[in-house]
Structures are given as C-alpha cells and as structure tokens.
Design a protein around this motif. Structure first.
Motif, PDB file in Angstrom:
ATOM      1  N   HIS A 220       0.814  -1.227   0.000  1.00  0.00           N
ATOM      2  CA  HIS A 220       0.000   0.000   0.000  1.00  0.00           C
ATOM      3  C   HIS A 220       0.843   1.271   0.000  1.00  0.00           C
ATOM      4  N   GLY A 221       2.157   1.161   0.187  1.00  0.00           N
ATOM      5  CA  GLY A 221       2.992   2.342   0.344  1.00  0.00           C
ATOM      6  C   GLY A 221       2.776   2.929   1.731  1.00  0.00           C
ATOM      7  N   ARG A 222       3.731   3.761   2.181  1.00  0.00           N
ATOM      8  CA  ARG A 222       3.544   4.430   3.470  1.00  0.00           C
ATOM      9  C   ARG A 222       2.448   5.485   3.377  1.00  0.00           C
ATOM     10  N   ASP A 223       2.212   5.976   2.137  1.00  0.00           N
ATOM     11  CA  ASP A 223       1.196   7.013   1.948  1.00  0.00           C
ATOM     12  C   ASP A 223      -0.182   6.430   1.611  1.00  0.00           C
ATOM     13  N   GLY A 224      -0.294   5.094   1.557  1.00  0.00           N
ATOM     14  CA  GLY A 224      -1.603   4.474   1.309  1.00  0.00           C
ATOM     15  C   GLY A 224      -2.087   4.577  -0.132  1.00  0.00           C
ATOM     16  N   MET A 225      -1.211   4.990  -1.050  1.00  0.00           N
ATOM     17  CA  MET A 225      -1.626   5.174  -2.441  1.00  0.00           C
ATOM     18  C   MET A 225      -1.420   3.914  -3.302  1.00  0.00           C
ATOM     19  N   GLY A 226      -0.840   2.859  -2.707  1.00  0.00           N
ATOM     20  CA  GLY A 226      -0.626   1.634  -3.489  1.00  0.00           C
ATOM     21  C   GLY A 226       0.477   1.828  -4.518  1.00  0.00           C
ATOM     22  N   ARG A 227       0.600   0.872  -5.445  1.00  0.00           N
ATOM     23  CA  ARG A 227       1.644   0.972  -6.475  1.00  0.00           C
ATOM     24  C   ARG A 227       1.247   0.117  -7.675  1.00  0.00           C
TER      25      ARG A 227
ATOM     26  N   ALA B 159      -4.735   9.433   8.237  1.00  0.00           N
ATOM     27  CA  ALA B 159      -4.102  10.760   8.243  1.00  0.00           C
ATOM     28  C   ALA B 159      -3.396  11.087   6.924  1.00  0.00           C
ATOM     29  N   GLN B 160      -3.282  10.136   6.004  1.00  0.00           N
ATOM     30  CA  GLN B 160      -2.609  10.390   4.724  1.00  0.00           C
ATOM     31  C   GLN B 160      -3.558  11.100   3.761  1.00  0.00           C
ATOM     32  N   THR B 161      -3.006  11.950   2.908  1.00  0.00           N
ATOM     33  CA  THR B 161      -3.850  12.676   1.952  1.00  0.00           C
ATOM     34  C   THR B 161      -3.932  11.906   0.641  1.00  0.00           C
ATOM     35  N   PRO B 162      -5.144  11.525   0.230  1.00  0.00           N
ATOM     36  CA  PRO B 162      -5.246  10.777  -1.032  1.00  0.00           C
ATOM     37  C   PRO B 162      -4.992  11.686  -2.233  1.00  0.00           C
ATOM     38  N   GLY B 163      -4.365  11.162  -3.261  1.00  0.00           N
ATOM     39  CA  GLY B 163      -4.143  11.934  -4.479  1.00  0.00           C
ATOM     40  C   GLY B 163      -4.754  11.200  -5.651  1.00  0.00           C
ATOM     41  N   ARG B 164      -4.456  11.649  -6.850  1.00  0.00           N
ATOM     42  CA  ARG B 164      -4.900  10.908  -8.035  1.00  0.00           C
ATOM     43  C   ARG B 164      -3.924   9.768  -8.266  1.00  0.00           C
ATOM     44  N   PRO B 165      -4.398   8.550  -8.477  1.00  0.00           N
ATOM     45  CA  PRO B 165      -3.452   7.470  -8.746  1.00  0.00           C
ATOM     46  C   PRO B 165      -2.725   7.709 -10.067  1.00  0.00           C
ATOM     47  N   GLU B 166      -1.452   7.299 -10.102  1.00  0.00           N
ATOM     48  CA  GLU B 166      -0.686   7.435 -11.342  1.00  0.00           C
ATOM     49  C   GLU B 166      -1.287   6.562 -12.429  1.00  0.00           C
ATOM     50  N   GLY B 167      -1.267   7.070 -13.634  1.00  0.00           N
ATOM     51  CA  GLY B 167      -1.677   6.259 -14.783  1.00  0.00           C
ATOM     52  C   GLY B 167      -3.163   5.949 -14.823  1.00  0.00           C
ATOM     53  N   ALA B 168      -3.984   6.717 -14.075  1.00  0.00           N
ATOM     54  CA  ALA B 168      -5.433   6.511 -14.167  1.00  0.00           C
ATOM     55  C   ALA B 168      -5.879   6.977 -15.553  1.00  0.00           C
ATOM     56  N   GLY B 169      -6.401   6.077 -16.342  1.00  0.00           N
ATOM     57  CA  GLY B 169      -6.758   6.411 -17.724  1.00  0.00           C
ATOM     58  C   GLY B 169      -7.978   7.322 -17.778  1.00  0.00           C
ATOM     59  N   SER B 170      -8.372   7.723 -18.985  1.00  0.00           N
ATOM     60  CA  SER B 170      -9.594   8.524 -19.087  1.00  0.00           C
ATOM     61  C   SER B 170     -10.720   7.607 -19.528  1.00  0.00           C
ATOM     62  N   PRO B 171     -11.715   7.413 -18.661  1.00  0.00           N
ATOM     63  CA  PRO B 171     -12.782   6.457 -18.958  1.00  0.00           C
ATOM     64  C   PRO B 171     -13.771   7.018 -19.987  1.00  0.00           C
ATOM     65  N   ASP B 172     -14.565   6.129 -20.542  1.00  0.00           N
ATOM     66  CA  ASP B 172     -15.592   6.469 -21.518  1.00  0.00           C
ATOM     67  C   ASP B 172     -16.607   7.441 -20.879  1.00  0.00           C
ATOM     68  N   PRO B 173     -16.755   8.671 -21.440  1.00  0.00           N
ATOM     69  CA  PRO B 173     -17.652   9.664 -20.813  1.00  0.00           C
ATOM     70  C   PRO B 173     -19.098   9.177 -20.705  1.00  0.00           C
ATOM     71  N   ALA B 174     -19.562   8.395 -21.678  1.00  0.00           N
ATOM     72  CA  ALA B 174     -20.947   7.906 -21.623  1.00  0.00           C
ATOM     73  C   ALA B 174     -21.131   6.965 -20.434  1.00  0.00           C
ATOM     74  N   LEU B 175     -20.111   6.143 -20.191  1.00  0.00           N
ATOM     75  CA  LEU B 175     -20.169   5.194 -19.069  1.00  0.00           C
ATOM     76  C   LEU B 175     -20.189   5.967 -17.749  1.00  0.00           C
TER      77      LEU B 175
END
Ligand code: HEC
Ligand code: HEC
Ligand code: HEC
Length: 384
Positions: free
Chosen positions: A209-216, A270-286
C-alpha cells in the motif's frame, strides 16, 4: 507332471480375502512398524509414484478450468508477487532468497518453483494454488472458494518467476521497501503498543500500500489513504478475524499484533489521497450513466442512490461508510461482484448487511458504470 491348482472364486471367498487384507493392513498400522520419520525419505519409486498421482490428478481436475486473458497485466503480477513474499517464499524460496535448510528436511521437499513452473500450464498452477496438495504440506488458498481471482494473481506472478532477477523480484514483491526482514519471512514479535504503528509492521503494509496508502503498480492495490479511521479499523479487524475474505489481506492482517490495528488505521486515515498514477480517461458515456446511478439509484433493481452514503454529498456521512471517490474502478467493481458472489458472508463493518443487499441486486453493467464514475471523481478531503 503338471500341477494345477483349481481355486473357485466365490463371492464369499472374495469377501474373506478382502477382510484378511484389511486386517493385515490394520495390524501393520497398529504394530508401529511403518516408519513415519521424515529422516527416512521415500523410496525413489514411491516418490515417483506420488508425483505421478499428483500430476494426473491436477490434469484431470482442470479440464474445465478457463484461463483468464489478463495474466500479463502488470498490476496482477505485482499483486501476486506481494503475496508470494508473505505466503509462499518461506517454503519455496524466491530470487535472492534461498530456501531454509529446514525446508530441505521436509518430505516431500517444497520444490524450487523456478524449475517447476515451466512444467505446468497456467490452469494447472491455478488449481494447485487454489486447492493445495494433500499429504505434502502444500496448503490450499485461504478463502479458496471466494477468492479465485487472487489465486490467479499468484499464477500471473509464477509465470514470470523463471529467470527473474533478484532486483526485479525485490521491486515486485517489496515495492519501495528494502528491508529484507519484512515480507512475511520473519515472525513479527508482539510487544508494547505505542501511539504510532511499529516500524516493522508499517513496513509490511507499505510493501503493497505504500507508506502514503496510495498503493503501487497501477491498480494492483486499493487506495487506503484518507479513508476514515473507523472504516479502516473495521476492515482490518474483519480480515484478521476472517469475516472479510481475501487470502492476501487475511494473511497480512492475521500476523500483526491485534493492538497495532488502531495505530495503523490512524496512520492511513491521516494520509492525503491523491490521483493514482496512470489513471486512464474512462468512456464519458459510461461515467455519465454511473453518475445517474450514484445520484438517483436504479428503480428496476431497487438500487438506492449511492451518494446518500458514499458521497458526493453536502451533509456529513457516517464514518463507517467508505469513501469511493478516486478509488480504482477495477477494485470497486471487484468488491461489488464479490458481494454478489458470496451473498451471505462478505464485508467488514457493522453496516455491511446494508451494502450486501444493495450489491446483490445490481446488474453487471450498472456495477461497471458506477465504478467508472466514482473512480473518475477527485478524492475528497480525508474524513475522520
Ligand atoms: C508450508 C510450506 C509451503 C507453502 C507455504 C507453500 N507451499 Fe507450495 N508446495 C509445498 C510442498 C511440500 C510441495 C510439494 C508437493 C508435491 O510434490 O506433491 C509444494 C508444491 C507446489 C507446487 C507444485 C510444484 C511441483 O511441480 O511439484 C506449486 C506450483 C506450489 N507449491 C506453489 C505454491 C505457492 C504459489 C504458494 C503460496 C501461495 C505455496 N506453494 C506455498 C509446500 C509449500
Ligand atoms: C501483499 C500485499 C498486501 C499487504 C502486505 C497488505 N495489503 Fe492491504 N490489501 C491488499 C489487497 C490486494 C487488498 C484488496 C483485498 C480485497 O479484495 O478485499 C487490500 C485491502 C486492504 C484494505 C481494505 C481497503 C478497502 O477499501 O476496503 C485495508 C484497510 C488494507 N488493505 C490495509 C492494510 C494494512 C494496514 C496492511 C499492513 C498490516 C496491509 N493492508 C498489508 C494487499 C496488501
Ligand atoms: C445505506 C448506505 C449505503 C448505500 C446507499 C450504498 N452503500 Fe456502499 N457501502 C455501505 C457500507 C456501510 C459499506 C461498508 C461495508 C463493510 O463494512 O465492509 C459499503 C461499501 C461499499 C463498497 C466497498 C468499498 C471498499 O473500499 O471496499 C463499494 C464498492 C460500495 N459500497 C459501492 C456502493 C455503490 C456503487 C452504491 C450505490 C449503488 C452503494 N455502495 C450504496 C453503505 C452504503
């Protein structure tokens, strides 16, 4: 002169002979003459025979098993590698981590899998990992019926194991953590509880999970940063007690001192969540369809609006309800599908029954849409 012995086999004689064999076998077992000592290995022929039985059993039982098409996914491989370090390397060794001398005294010895993996097809490995092997010490998967998806993750890793370098293994199994003592290879001592999680305990969580809880590694592990302390505490306790099924997390949670759970929940909340790296752009209709479900629910299936409990909403929410915004879509989807699959025993917190009933009625298409919607949302500020 020719000797001929004429024995007429009658049902009575056959039954008597069978009884005699059974009595003989029982007498042998009772006498204690059979040597169970692991210091006396099997005869070569017994070894060969047992392995022959195992190979044929695995092959016959996997005839109908379908192999998923995502075994090359880097996220799946990383998830499997993380678990391999905690659940398998202690017996089978790993690149840069030879098997302990104790393992060589097992009968049968837990083999070096780099050599064995190429002799099996993926579906065979899946079956062995899921079911284990009787009379050998090879354990079945924890929560084997519920979490076939996790057994496949380990297979995805096993396929890459032959020829893997020490460095590649260390990165895949340990992430950024480089303390060789972690990774389930040593027991974690139970000691006095301080306010912060113990460094050795946190290091083990941080492997995945990483020390920051963001995973990998993309969506290999759920984001736990900034999730509420109550929810994290409930989830960890449920894994430790086996009421939330995951062979990976049950193994990780059950080995930490129970008193550490509160400190870990506090740390990750207590960790601040961010945007995960490499999150793709999903289908807008979906995403648009998912948003409608989240805000209004679905009348046909009796699905309520998710936002009343999971946000986004203006009012304060029950801290036992998890935050979904910014979580990986694949993780949200898999959790909803799990509730459908095991409709009576999933979840961690005191309100899990509510969620179970909701998920059970949803269609697969709605699940996909609503997961895509929440994943596309910016993570909310930590709620505590
Ligand atoms: C307690 C020790 C132990 C643990 C932990 C363990 N195994 Fe095993 N494993 C064995 C033994 C012993 C065998 C040999 C079985 C046989 O030859 O019949 C084996 C056999 C296997 C085989 C078949 C190899 C072959 O061709 O004979 C695979 C694949 C395997 N294990 C994978 C795993 C994975 C993956 C994990 C972790 C999820 C794991 N094992 C955890 C002891 C262990
Ligand atoms: C080997 C990798 C690995 C390790 C080590 C690990 N986790 Fe996990 N964790 C996972 C995976 C995979 C999941 C998703 C499990 C599921 O499907 O239920 C998960 C799920 C969780 C969840 C539930 C998230 C949610 O949104 O419900 C929490 C909380 C969590 N882990 C905390 C921890 C803590 C704290 C530790 C250290 C004691 C830890 N994990 C160690 C891989 C790991
Ligand atoms: C009445 C409140 C309520 C509503 C409405 C609700 N949920 Fe939940 N949900 C919960 C609770 C409580 C949990 C935590 C269950 C547990 O204890 O494990 C949860 C957990 C989840 C999880 C698992 C999150 C994780 O991190 O593991 C997902 C995914 C989820 N809900 C999706 C949805 C979706 C999608 C909807 C709308 C279709 C919805 N929920 C509607 C209360 C609700």
């Amino acid at each position: 002169m020719k000797w001929r012995i004429n024995v007429l086999v009658t049902p009575l004689r056959a039954a008597l002979a069978a009884c005699a064999v059974a009595v003989g076998a029982l007498a042998f077992a009772w006498s204690g003459l059979f040597n169970v000592a692991a210091t006396t290995p099997h005869w070569a022929i017994t070894d060969w025979f047992l392995h022959y039985v195992m190979i044929n059993s695995v092959k016959t039982r996997t005839i109908a098993v379908e192999t998923p098409d995502n075994l090359d996914s880097p996220a799946l491989i990383a998830r499997g590698a993380g678990h391999y370090a905690s659940g398998c390397a202690s017996c089978h060794g790993a690149p840069g981590r030879p098997r302990s001398p104790i393992i060589h005294e097992m009968s049968p010895v837990a083999p070096d899998l780099e050599k064995k993996v190429p002799t099996w097809e993926p579906k065979h490995l899946f079956w062995i990992v899921k079911h284990g092997v009787k009379f050998s010490g090879m354990p079945a998967w924890v929560s084997s019926e519920e979490r076939e998806d996790e057994a496949w993750a380990v297979v995805a890793f096993l396929r890459k194991l032959p020829g893997m370098s020490d460095q590649d293994y260390a990165r895949l199994a340990m992430g950024e953590e480089n303390d060789g003592a972690v990774g389930g290879l040593v027991a974690i001592a139970h000691g006095p509880q301080g306010p912060a999680p113990r460094p050795d305990v946190l290091a083990d969580c941080a492997r995945c999970h990483g020390r920051d809880g963001m995973g990998r590694d993309g969506d290999a592990f759920p984001i736990i940063a900034g999730q509420s302390e109550d929810y994290l505490y409930d989830a960890l306790s449920a894994y430790a007690q086996g009421t939330r099924h995951s062979g990976i997390m049950q193994t990780a949670a059950a080995r930490i001192p129970y008193a550490e759970i509160a400190a870990l929940a506090e740390h990750y909340a207590a960790q601040t969540p961010g945007r995960p790296e490499g999150a793709g752009s999903p289908d807008p209709a979906l995403v648009a369809r998912g948003e409608k479900i989240a805000r209004e629910g679905v009348r046909d299936t009796g699905t309520p609006a998710c936002s009343s409990c999971h946000g986004p909403s203006a009012s304060a929410r029950n801290p036992a309800y998890p935050r979904l915004a910014g979580q990986h879509a694949s993780y949200l989807e898999s959790q909803l599908l799990l509730w459908e699959k095991e409709d009576d025993s999933r979840g961690g917190g005191p309100f899990r029954e509510i969620m179970r009933k909701i998920a059970f009625g949803m269609t697969k298409a709605d699940i996909k849409a609503v997961a895509a919607y929440y994943a596309s949302q910016p993570p909310e500020a930590p709620s505590r």
